[in-house]
Enzyme design. Sequence first.
Site, PDB file in Angstrom:
ATOM      1  N   GLU A 137      43.132  47.556  64.366  1.00  0.00           N
ATOM      2  CA  GLU A 137      43.764  47.946  65.687  1.00  0.00           C
ATOM      3  C   GLU A 137      42.455  48.736  66.352  1.00  0.00           C
ATOM      4  O   GLU A 137      41.622  49.526  65.687  1.00  0.00           O
ATOM      5  CB  GLU A 137      44.882  48.870  65.151  1.00  0.00           C
ATOM      6  N   ASN A 176      50.436  50.284  67.709  1.00  0.00           N
ATOM      7  CA  ASN A 176      50.585  50.673  68.901  1.00  0.00           C
ATOM      8  C   ASN A 176      49.669  50.484  70.066  1.00  0.00           C
ATOM      9  O   ASN A 176      50.245  50.344  71.218  1.00  0.00           O
ATOM     10  CB  ASN A 176      50.789  52.204  68.914  1.00  0.00           C
ATOM     11  N   ASN A 209      55.319  45.207  68.956  1.00  0.00           N
ATOM     12  CA  ASN A 209      55.161  46.108  67.753  1.00  0.00           C
ATOM     13  C   ASN A 209      55.823  47.292  67.896  1.00  0.00           C
ATOM     14  O   ASN A 209      56.123  48.040  68.933  1.00  0.00           O
ATOM     15  CB  ASN A 209      53.607  46.557  67.832  1.00  0.00           C
ATOM     16  N   GLU A 210      56.790  47.443  66.716  1.00  0.00           N
ATOM     17  CA  GLU A 210      57.551  48.746  66.703  1.00  0.00           C
ATOM     18  C   GLU A 210      58.392  49.194  68.001  1.00  0.00           C
ATOM     19  O   GLU A 210      58.496  50.484  68.422  1.00  0.00           O
ATOM     20  CB  GLU A 210      56.600  49.968  66.366  1.00  0.00           C
ATOM     21  N   TYR A 229      55.313  53.233  55.170  1.00  0.00           N
ATOM     22  CA  TYR A 229      54.164  54.105  54.768  1.00  0.00           C
ATOM     23  C   TYR A 229      54.988  55.103  53.878  1.00  0.00           C
ATOM     24  O   TYR A 229      56.011  55.606  53.926  1.00  0.00           O
ATOM     25  CB  TYR A 229      53.663  54.914  55.797  1.00  0.00           C
ATOM     26  N   GLU A 262      52.852  46.169  58.148  1.00  0.00           N
ATOM     27  CA  GLU A 262      52.101  47.359  57.924  1.00  0.00           C
ATOM     28  C   GLU A 262      52.530  48.113  56.728  1.00  0.00           C
ATOM     29  O   GLU A 262      53.526  48.216  56.560  1.00  0.00           O
ATOM     30  CB  GLU A 262      52.467  48.352  59.119  1.00  0.00           C
ATOM     31  N   GLN A 309      45.286  50.425  57.258  1.00  0.00           N
ATOM     32  CA  GLN A 309      44.517  49.295  57.978  1.00  0.00           C
ATOM     33  C   GLN A 309      43.324  48.733  57.085  1.00  0.00           C
ATOM     34  O   GLN A 309      43.261  49.048  55.936  1.00  0.00           O
ATOM     35  CB  GLN A 309      44.029  49.720  59.291  1.00  0.00           C
TER      36      GLN A 309
END
Length: 496
Positions: free
Chosen positions: A26, A71, A171-172, A243, A291, A348
């Site tokens: 990212e 993001n 994304n999200e 996460y 992710e 990442q």
Amino acid sequence: MQGKLIVDPTNQISKIDDRVFSALIEHLGRGVYDGLYNPDNPLSDANGFRQDVVKAVKDLNIDLIRYPGGNFVSGYNWEDGIGPKDQRPTRLDLAWRSIETNQFGLHEFMNWTKQTGTRPDMAVNLGSRGIDAARNLVEYCNYPGGTYWSDLRKQNGAEEPFNIKTWCLGNEMDGDWQIGHKDAEEYGKLAHETAKVMRLVDPDLDLVVSGSSTREMATFGSWEETVLDHTYDDVQYLSLHRYYDNEENDLHNFLAKSVDFDEFISGIVAVCDAVKARKHSDKTLNLALDEWNVWYHSHKQDDETAPWQQAPHLLEDHYNFEDALMVGTMLITLLKHADRVKIACLAQLVNVIAPIMTDDTGIWLQSIFFPFMQVSKYGRGIALTPKQTADAYDSKDFTDVPYLDSLAVYNPEHHEVVVFAENKGEDAMDFSTELRGFTAQSVIEATQFAGYDIKQTNEDQVMAIEPNDHVTLTDNTLQTTLQPLSWNMFRIQVAN
């Protein structure tokens, strides 16, 4: 302590998709600038690509690279990153409150994937933008020529199409932190229309729709149901993110969170299958866990970092040994779901919550590099259903957690069974693997990652995977001792 794994080729989960060994890059912190791309550094080639990073990425055997976010993508204009570099605009990146120079863009990314032997997984902006920008990007990347966008690609130096086949629809989008956040109904409709026009340009795309960003979201479950009501027939994959942290400094509860990870994946599978049944569909939707990682060490530093810098030090977790054990048990959990998890991106790859760190003089490998490297190299083939017995413990949030986490992969091409085993306990474990339906011939390799303090990091590069010389193979049974708090791998040659 005792632990046993029974391996049987008739009990198969699924062939493991190579895309399970993927990563996210990212435009965040030093992930791209100072990470992949640093034209002023003597370690970089004429393209500005750090060659020490290229080698480390190859060592990890990464397949897909999800890009450019994260993001970041929800406020990104992809056109800013094409054309002559001296004409590219410098922008405010609102996602991470940084300065984006756009010196690394689409063509640089595609050239970097060629160097590293990876493949692109491109995300489109459904936050600040939408259908039109997405269809233009697909035309730019994949259409042979003779149109405005495809000819512009040629003008910018890429005569042949990029032929990017995997695409993320935003994304999200369930998170209020996301630029252009939408509710499930809004996003579902937009994702459906975007998928439609992207496929009109290129019918052969694999599309990923955004699921819940965390299991703790109030909309978890209902988000998936609503979004899939709109997009089930349009996409091949549902995205999920996960996460874990050890904020409470409780080792055994931390390592027990693999139970939560397993339940999270199983819950999303159940939602997908419920939508399938309600729609009377013959199609099974698979998952893209695009992710996943451990993330928490850098939170305080990030809060204190001044905004509007170029390539600031953000999300630079320095991982310790217990983090490597957590990543190891998450990898085993992923392989246990190989029948439905077809894409998984470690988030990442470089500098930002990453296995690879850079400075001006070189790279250093984090503790989490080692289990990922072993599984990505040797965890190719068919995941076998684990039949495991082991002592168990209770932690603050979980009960009856096995001290042993294990799984075997059968690679018929190389006639070998690979066993991954983690001892989560602080005592040594007598461990055996019984091979049923195989004729074991020899132990090709036996290794252990053990003996470090749980809080030890690897800036000094002393961590290494060591051989395990105390292994016997008798009557199709491997026997050894797993060291306390250890990550282990055994490669066993079997008859054809």
